[in-house]
Scaffold this active site. Structure first.
Site, PDB file in Angstrom:
ATOM      1  N   ASP A  60      12.374  23.642 -76.609  1.00  0.00           N
ATOM      2  CA  ASP A  60      11.918  23.034 -75.406  1.00  0.00           C
ATOM      3  C   ASP A  60      10.691  22.235 -75.702  1.00  0.00           C
ATOM      4  O   ASP A  60       9.608  22.221 -74.882  1.00  0.00           O
ATOM      5  CB  ASP A  60      11.186  24.392 -74.662  1.00  0.00           C
ATOM      6  CG  ASP A  60      12.206  25.270 -74.303  1.00  0.00           C
ATOM      7  OD1 ASP A  60      13.418  25.062 -74.530  1.00  0.00           O
ATOM      8  OD2 ASP A  60      11.965  26.128 -73.551  1.00  0.00           O
ATOM      9  N   GLU A  71      14.562  23.915 -71.496  1.00  0.00           N
ATOM     10  CA  GLU A  71      14.555  24.753 -70.255  1.00  0.00           C
ATOM     11  C   GLU A  71      14.649  24.049 -69.278  1.00  0.00           C
ATOM     12  O   GLU A  71      13.794  22.868 -69.019  1.00  0.00           O
ATOM     13  CB  GLU A  71      13.115  25.757 -70.387  1.00  0.00           C
ATOM     14  CG  GLU A  71      13.323  26.654 -69.242  1.00  0.00           C
ATOM     15  CD  GLU A  71      11.976  27.402 -69.101  1.00  0.00           C
ATOM     16  OE1 GLU A  71      11.276  27.482 -70.338  1.00  0.00           O
ATOM     17  OE2 GLU A  71      11.764  27.856 -68.057  1.00  0.00           O
ATOM     18  N   LYS A 116      19.173  25.461 -71.032  1.00  0.00           N
ATOM     19  CA  LYS A 116      19.021  27.222 -70.891  1.00  0.00           C
ATOM     20  C   LYS A 116      18.178  27.175 -69.561  1.00  0.00           C
ATOM     21  O   LYS A 116      17.127  26.687 -69.323  1.00  0.00           O
ATOM     22  CB  LYS A 116      18.455  27.889 -72.117  1.00  0.00           C
ATOM     23  CG  LYS A 116      16.711  27.293 -72.388  1.00  0.00           C
ATOM     24  CD  LYS A 116      16.530  28.001 -73.722  1.00  0.00           C
ATOM     25  CE  LYS A 116      14.916  27.758 -74.081  1.00  0.00           C
ATOM     26  NZ  LYS A 116      13.993  28.116 -73.106  1.00  0.00           N
ATOM     27  N   LYS A 162      14.074  31.843 -70.452  1.00  0.00           N
ATOM     28  CA  LYS A 162      12.943  31.753 -71.608  1.00  0.00           C
ATOM     29  C   LYS A 162      13.963  31.842 -73.015  1.00  0.00           C
ATOM     30  O   LYS A 162      13.687  30.966 -73.882  1.00  0.00           O
ATOM     31  CB  LYS A 162      11.925  32.720 -71.503  1.00  0.00           C
ATOM     32  CG  LYS A 162      11.428  32.668 -70.335  1.00  0.00           C
ATOM     33  CD  LYS A 162      10.871  31.698 -69.974  1.00  0.00           C
ATOM     34  CE  LYS A 162       9.927  31.497 -68.582  1.00  0.00           C
ATOM     35  NZ  LYS A 162       9.591  30.007 -68.057  1.00  0.00           N
ATOM     36  N   VAL A 184       7.847  25.255 -78.241  1.00  0.00           N
ATOM     37  CA  VAL A 184       6.708  25.914 -77.252  1.00  0.00           C
ATOM     38  C   VAL A 184       7.593  26.754 -76.283  1.00  0.00           C
ATOM     39  O   VAL A 184       8.665  26.393 -75.986  1.00  0.00           O
ATOM     40  CB  VAL A 184       6.089  24.589 -76.715  1.00  0.00           C
ATOM     41  CG1 VAL A 184       5.123  23.841 -77.701  1.00  0.00           C
ATOM     42  CG2 VAL A 184       6.935  23.757 -76.015  1.00  0.00           C
ATOM     43  N   THR A 185       6.700  27.758 -75.845  1.00  0.00           N
ATOM     44  CA  THR A 185       5.603  27.994 -76.299  1.00  0.00           C
ATOM     45  C   THR A 185       5.596  29.247 -77.168  1.00  0.00           C
ATOM     46  O   THR A 185       6.489  29.939 -76.958  1.00  0.00           O
ATOM     47  CB  THR A 185       4.561  28.419 -75.090  1.00  0.00           C
ATOM     48  OG1 THR A 185       5.133  29.427 -74.248  1.00  0.00           O
ATOM     49  CG2 THR A 185       4.275  27.148 -74.179  1.00  0.00           C
ATOM     50  N   CYS A 221       8.924  31.124 -74.885  1.00  0.00           N
ATOM     51  CA  CYS A 221      10.148  30.777 -75.070  1.00  0.00           C
ATOM     52  C   CYS A 221      10.596  31.122 -76.697  1.00  0.00           C
ATOM     53  O   CYS A 221      11.551  31.555 -77.284  1.00  0.00           O
ATOM     54  CB  CYS A 221      10.709  29.492 -74.654  1.00  0.00           C
ATOM     55  SG  CYS A 221      10.808  29.513 -72.850  1.00  0.00           S
ATOM     56  N   GLN A 274       4.623  45.160 -89.278  1.00  0.00           N
ATOM     57  CA  GLN A 274       5.457  46.145 -89.740  1.00  0.00           C
ATOM     58  C   GLN A 274       6.744  45.838 -90.718  1.00  0.00           C
ATOM     59  O   GLN A 274       7.760  45.904 -90.544  1.00  0.00           O
ATOM     60  CB  GLN A 274       5.993  46.636 -88.390  1.00  0.00           C
ATOM     61  CG  GLN A 274       5.058  47.243 -87.478  1.00  0.00           C
ATOM     62  CD  GLN A 274       5.650  47.644 -86.344  1.00  0.00           C
ATOM     63  OE1 GLN A 274       6.578  48.629 -86.158  1.00  0.00           O
ATOM     64  NE2 GLN A 274       5.630  46.835 -85.153  1.00  0.00           N
TER      65      GLN A 274
HETATM   66  C1  C5J Z   1       8.533  28.006 -72.604  1.00  0.00           C
HETATM   67  C2  C5J Z   1       7.550  28.493 -70.577  1.00  0.00           C
HETATM   68  N1  C5J Z   1       9.296  27.201 -73.123  1.00  0.00           N
HETATM   69  N2  C5J Z   1       6.374  28.852 -71.195  1.00  0.00           N
HETATM   70  N3  C5J Z   1       8.342  28.093 -71.225  1.00  0.00           N
HETATM   71  O1  C5J Z   1       7.687  28.612 -73.211  1.00  0.00           O
HETATM   72  O2  C5J Z   1       7.520  28.747 -69.328  1.00  0.00           O
END
Ligand code: C5J
Length: 227
Positions: free
Chosen positions: A24, A72, A129, A132, A157-158, A162, A202
């Site tokens: 993204d 996205e 897509k 997320k 990102v972010t 996502c 972990q």
């Molecule tokens: C992504 C969002 N790509 N933060 N989307 O992380 O809405």
């Protein structure tokens, strides 16, 4: 086989069964007037991720590591956009509303495009897509299986939205995820750090955390990047 330094431990991977997944890196998230800004975020915080991502792309392409990109976004008629998602922003700043980069988070609009510095090269799949996670309602899993991919180098990102959702989905599908920390970014630096810590905690519950310099060393490159 290359070994990449990472948290919680170094990890060996075969470049032939690895893919760099760039998530993204779209104008809608990185530039003013897009979806990220519509949600009230300071989009300038994501700009620092572009140069490390460009470096990771260069290294992967040179090493013959598969490269895939995600975006996205939604269909122009919003038929794949849940009402709950659309209505999360105030009227005028919602998905589908007009903005300086075209309709917000809509496929085909300028804001939906990947930033020019990280433009996909011919032959690199771009997965559109609606959610997320990059595996949700996409053919990403099929593409990775058909190519014999076992390890994902993850950028984009972010970090806590996502990237994290995708890493969790990939982990459940048996893929090994190496998140490149400096190639990921968030509007909330503390969420970025916490999200990375969750991946590596972990004993590496979701995967590994590394960075682009370690990738460069793993692939036998020396010196600083010139990208
Ligand atoms: C992504 C969002 N790509 N933060 N989307 O992380 O809405």
């Amino acid at each position: 086989m290359p070994v990449i330094e990472a948290r919680p431990s170094a990890i060996e991977f075969d470049p032939g069964s690895a893919a760099l997944l760039v998530i993204d890196m779209q104008r809608d998230f990185l530039e003013p007037g897009g979806f990220g800004a519509a949600l009230g975020n300071d989009v300038s915080l994501l700009g620092r991720v572009v140069a490390p991502c460009r470096d990771a792309l260069r290294i992967a392409r040179a090493a013959g590591i598969a490269v895939l990109h995600t975006r996205e976004g939604h269909r122009p008629d919003l038929s794949d956009a849940p009402r709950a998602k659309v209505h999360r922003s105030p009227p005028g700043l919602r998905i589908g509303d007009p903005g300086p980069m075209g309709r917000i988070l809509i496929r085909g609009e300028p804001g939906h495009e990947i930033v020019p510095e990280l433009a996909p090269e011919p032959g690199e799949p771009v997965i559109d897509k609606p959610g997320k996670g990059a595996f949700y309602q996409t053919d990403l899993e099929l593409m990775l299986r058909n190519r014999g991919i076992e390890t994902l180098l993850v950028a984009g990102v972010t970090t806590e939205v996502c990237v994290h959702t995708t890493v969790r989905e990939a982990n459940d599908r048996g893929l090994r995820c190496i998140v490149l920390a400096d190639c990921c970014g968030s509007y909330f630096p503390e969420f970025h750090e916490a999200a990375l810590a969750m991946v590596a905690a972990q004993g590496g519950i979701f995967g590994w955390v590394s960075d682009v310099a370690a990738l460069r060393r793993a692939m036998g490159e020396t010196g600083r990047d010139t990208a």
